[in-house]
Design a protein around this motif. Structure first.
Motif, PDB file in Angstrom:
ATOM      1  N   ARG A   1      19.921  -8.264  28.689  1.00 32.92           N
ATOM      2  CA  ARG A   1      19.435  -9.439  27.966  1.00 32.92           C
ATOM      3  C   ARG A   1      19.925  -9.428  26.527  1.00 32.92           C
ATOM      4  NH1 ARG A   1      13.647  -8.662  29.525  1.00 32.92           N
ATOM      5  NH2 ARG A   1      14.797  -7.969  31.341  1.00 32.92           N
ATOM      6  N   MET A   2      20.069 -10.634  25.977  1.00 33.81           N
ATOM      7  CA  MET A   2      20.560 -10.772  24.614  1.00 33.81           C
ATOM      8  C   MET A   2      20.135 -12.142  24.101  1.00 33.81           C
ATOM      9  SD  MET A   2      24.546 -10.408  23.352  1.00 33.81           S
ATOM     10  CE  MET A   2      25.137 -11.713  24.458  1.00 33.81           C
ATOM     11  N   THR A   3      19.805 -12.242  22.821  1.00 35.99           N
ATOM     12  CA  THR A   3      19.564 -13.519  22.165  1.00 35.99           C
ATOM     13  C   THR A   3      20.562 -13.647  21.023  1.00 35.99           C
ATOM     14  OG1 THR A   3      17.978 -12.616  20.573  1.00 35.99           O
ATOM     15  CG2 THR A   3      17.099 -13.331  22.715  1.00 35.99           C
ATOM     16  N   PHE A   4      20.614 -14.830  20.430  1.00 39.61           N
ATOM     17  CA  PHE A   4      21.520 -14.986  19.294  1.00 39.61           C
ATOM     18  C   PHE A   4      21.103 -14.079  18.142  1.00 39.61           C
ATOM     19  CE2 PHE A   4      22.349 -19.110  21.418  1.00 39.61           C
ATOM     20  CZ  PHE A   4      23.714 -18.977  21.564  1.00 39.61           C
ATOM     21  N   GLY A   5      19.823 -13.753  18.089  1.00 41.73           N
ATOM     22  CA  GLY A   5      19.342 -12.857  17.046  1.00 41.73           C
ATOM     23  C   GLY A   5      19.773 -11.420  17.233  1.00 41.73           C
ATOM     24  N   THR A   6      19.940 -11.009  18.474  1.00 40.62           N
ATOM     25  CA  THR A   6      20.336  -9.626  18.755  1.00 40.62           C
ATOM     26  C   THR A   6      21.816  -9.501  19.101  1.00 40.62           C
ATOM     27  OG1 THR A   6      19.784  -9.818  21.120  1.00 40.62           O
ATOM     28  CG2 THR A   6      18.019  -9.116  19.619  1.00 40.62           C
ATOM     29  N   MET A   7      22.519 -10.617  19.119  1.00 40.30           N
ATOM     30  CA  MET A   7      23.906 -10.615  19.588  1.00 40.30           C
ATOM     31  C   MET A   7      24.803  -9.687  18.777  1.00 40.30           C
ATOM     32  SD  MET A   7      26.530 -13.832  20.034  1.00 40.30           S
ATOM     33  CE  MET A   7      25.469 -14.635  21.223  1.00 40.30           C
ATOM     34  N   GLY A   8      24.681  -9.731  17.441  1.00 44.91           N
ATOM     35  CA  GLY A   8      25.550  -8.904  16.611  1.00 44.91           C
ATOM     36  C   GLY A   8      25.433  -7.435  16.949  1.00 44.91           C
ATOM     37  N   ARG A   9      24.200  -6.964  17.128  1.00 40.91           N
ATOM     38  CA  ARG A   9      23.984  -5.550  17.453  1.00 40.91           C
ATOM     39  C   ARG A   9      24.463  -5.232  18.862  1.00 40.91           C
ATOM     40  NH1 ARG A   9      19.524  -3.828  19.859  1.00 40.91           N
ATOM     41  NH2 ARG A   9      18.355  -5.649  19.143  1.00 40.91           N
ATOM     42  N   MET A  10      24.137  -6.105  19.823  1.00 41.81           N
ATOM     43  CA  MET A  10      24.507  -5.836  21.211  1.00 41.81           C
ATOM     44  C   MET A  10      26.016  -5.788  21.416  1.00 41.81           C
ATOM     45  SD  MET A  10      21.949  -5.242  23.166  1.00 41.81           S
ATOM     46  CE  MET A  10      22.700  -5.506  24.768  1.00 41.81           C
ATOM     47  N   LEU A  11      26.763  -6.584  20.637  1.00 44.94           N
ATOM     48  CA  LEU A  11      28.210  -6.650  20.827  1.00 44.94           C
ATOM     49  C   LEU A  11      28.955  -5.544  20.095  1.00 44.94           C
ATOM     50  CD1 LEU A  11      28.908 -10.490  20.636  1.00 44.94           C
ATOM     51  CD2 LEU A  11      28.395  -9.076  22.623  1.00 44.94           C
ATOM     52  N   ARG A  12      28.233  -4.743  19.307  1.00 40.91           N
ATOM     53  CA  ARG A  12      28.873  -3.637  18.579  1.00 40.91           C
ATOM     54  C   ARG A  12      28.307  -2.269  18.948  1.00 40.91           C
ATOM     55  NH1 ARG A  12      27.815  -7.178  14.234  1.00 40.91           N
ATOM     56  NH2 ARG A  12      26.126  -5.791  13.569  1.00 40.91           N
ATOM     57  N   ASP A  13      27.093  -2.243  19.449  1.00 40.84           N
ATOM     58  CA  ASP A  13      26.388  -0.992  19.711  1.00 40.84           C
ATOM     59  C   ASP A  13      27.010  -0.265  20.903  1.00 40.84           C
ATOM     60  OD1 ASP A  13      24.553   1.042  20.285  1.00 40.84           O
ATOM     61  OD2 ASP A  13      22.825  -0.189  19.758  1.00 40.84           O
TER      62      ASP A  13
ATOM     63  N   LEU B   1      22.485 -13.785  27.823  1.00 40.53           N
ATOM     64  CA  LEU B   1      21.859 -14.794  26.975  1.00 40.53           C
ATOM     65  C   LEU B   1      20.788 -15.570  27.731  1.00 40.53           C
ATOM     66  CD1 LEU B   1      24.935 -16.185  25.008  1.00 40.53           C
ATOM     67  CD2 LEU B   1      22.902 -15.116  24.004  1.00 40.53           C
ATOM     68  N   VAL B   2      21.103 -15.958  28.972  1.00 41.47           N
ATOM     69  CA  VAL B   2      20.128 -16.703  29.771  1.00 41.47           C
ATOM     70  C   VAL B   2      18.884 -15.856  30.021  1.00 41.47           C
ATOM     71  CG1 VAL B   2      19.700 -17.703  32.045  1.00 41.47           C
ATOM     72  CG2 VAL B   2      21.834 -18.199  30.851  1.00 41.47           C
ATOM     73  N   THR B   3      19.075 -14.600  30.386  1.00 44.02           N
ATOM     74  CA  THR B   3      17.942 -13.723  30.639  1.00 44.02           C
ATOM     75  C   THR B   3      17.131 -13.485  29.376  1.00 44.02           C
ATOM     76  OG1 THR B   3      19.172 -12.589  32.381  1.00 44.02           O
ATOM     77  CG2 THR B   3      17.254 -11.454  31.503  1.00 44.02           C
ATOM     78  N   GLY B   4      17.824 -13.264  28.262  1.00 43.41           N
ATOM     79  CA  GLY B   4      17.129 -13.014  27.005  1.00 43.41           C
ATOM     80  C   GLY B   4      16.251 -14.173  26.586  1.00 43.41           C
TER      81      GLY B   4
END
Length: 284
Positions: A227-239, A272-275
Motif C-alpha cells: 500500500r502507498m498514498t501520495f503522502g508516503t510515496m516519496g519514502r516508499m519509492l526510495r526506501d 495506491l488503490v490499496t493505500g
C-alpha cells in the motif's frame, strides 16, 4: 558430500541474540552432515554488540564491517566476495534470524546429490512453527500472462524458477556461470533476482523436501509494500524496504519479458488503490 567445503554467507544488523543462535545452529548442522563450514558475516553497522559477541563466541567467523547502509542483498554480496577468495565447494545463504534444524544441511546436500546435473541450486523450505505451512522456499511461475507472478512450490511436479534467500545451497560453479548478488539491489529483491538469473543460466532449482527450519512469514513487510498514498510515496519509492523505483525498474525490465512496462506500473497502481481504500475505510 562428506568433507565438502561450504562457505556460509550471512548479514546482520542489531539482532545479536538471533545471529548468535543462527550461527550455533548452522555449525551443529554442519557437524552432523560431516562438512567443513567457514562463516562469513557482514555486520552492517550493528550498535548492539553483535560483532563483538560473535568474535568472542565464534572466533573463526570472518566478520566484514558495514556502515548500516548495506541491507540484506548488499551485505550478502560483501560476504560472498570475501568467501570467494578461498576455494569452496558450495556457498550457503543463511538468514541470521533462521535457526536451522540439526539435519538441515545433510538433507540439502542429499537433495543436491539426487540431481544428475551439478548445475543445481537447493532452496531450503521453512515452515510456520504453529501451522506447519510453508513460509519461504522455492517458487514456480503462477498461471497467467505475467512472468513476475509466482507461487510456492508445493508438489514434486512443480518446476521452480526462483527462491527466497533464507537458506540456499549454491554450488561454487555458479559464481562463474551466474555471478553473485546483483549490486543494483539493496534488500529483498536480490534473492528472487538471483534465482531467475540462475534459471536463465540453465541451473535447476530444487526445493529440499524436508523443512530446514521454522520461521514465521514477515507479514509486516508484505503489508508495508502492498500500500502507498501520495503522502508516503516519496519514502516508499526510495526506501530499500519499500518498492524502490530504480530497483523495481531494473527487476521488471530484466525479468518481465515483453510485458515488463505493465508489471512496472501496475504494482504502483495497486499500492495506491490499496493505500487509499484502507485510508477511506479507516476514516469511515
Amino acid at each position: 558430500m562428506k568433507d565438502a567445503k561450504i562457505a556460509v554467507l550471512m548479514t546482520c544488523h542489531n539482532r545479536r541474540d538471533l545471529t548468535l543462535s543462527s550461527i550455533a545452529a548452522v555449525l551443529e548442522s554442519g557437524n552432523r552432515a560431516g562438512v567443513s563450514l567457514e562463516i562469513y558475516l557482514t555486520d552492517d553497522g550493528s550498535t548492539d554488540g553483535t560483532a563483538e559477541m560473535v568474535g568472542e563466541h565464534f572466533p573463526k567467523v570472518t566478520i566484514i564491517h558495514g556502515d548500516g547502509s548495506l541491507f540484506w542483498n548488499q551485505g550478502m554480496l560483501r560476504a560472498w566476495k570475501a568467501a570467494a577468495t578461498r576455494v569452496q565447494d558450495f556457498y550457503l545463504w543463511l538468514n541470521d534470524d533462521l535457526v536451522v534444524f540439526p539435519d538441515a544441511l545433510a538433507n540439502m546436500l542429499r537433495c543436491y546429490g539426487s540431481s544428475a546435473d551439478p548445475k543445481t541450486i537447493v532452496a531450503g523450505r521453512t515452515v510456520d512453527p504453529v501451522s506447519g505451512v510453508t513460509t519461504y522456499g522455492a517458487y514456480a511461475r503462477a498461471p497467467g500472462l505475467s512472468r513476475l507472478r509466482f507461487r510456492h512450490v508445493d508438489k514434486p511436479s512443480d518446476v521452480a524458477v526462483t527462491m527466497n534467500g533464507n537458506l540456499v545451497l549454491i554450488p561454487a560453479s555458479a559464481v562463474a556461470d551466474i555471478g553473485m548478488n546483483n549490486s543494483a539491489f539493496r534488500h529483498s529483491t536480490g534473492d528472487v533476482d538471483y534465482g531467475l538469473r540462475a534459471t536463465r543460466a540453465g541451473y535447476a532449482i530444487l526445493q529440499c523436501p524436508q523443512p530446514v527450519g521454522e520461521q514465521e512469514r514477515n507479514h509486516a513487510y508484505a503489508l508495508r509494500t502492498s500500500r502507498m498514498t501520495f503522502g508516503t510515496m516519496g519514502r516508499m519509492l526510495r526506501d530499500p524496504k519499500g518498492v524502490d523505483l530504480r530497483e523495481w525498474l531494473t527487476f521488471t525490465r530484466d525479468h518481465g519479458g515483453p510485458l515488463w512496462p505493465v508489471n512496472f506500473g501496475w504494482r504502483y497502481c495497486k499500492m495506491l488503490v490499496t493505500g487509499y481504500h484502507d485510508r477511506l475505510r479507516g476514516q469511515g
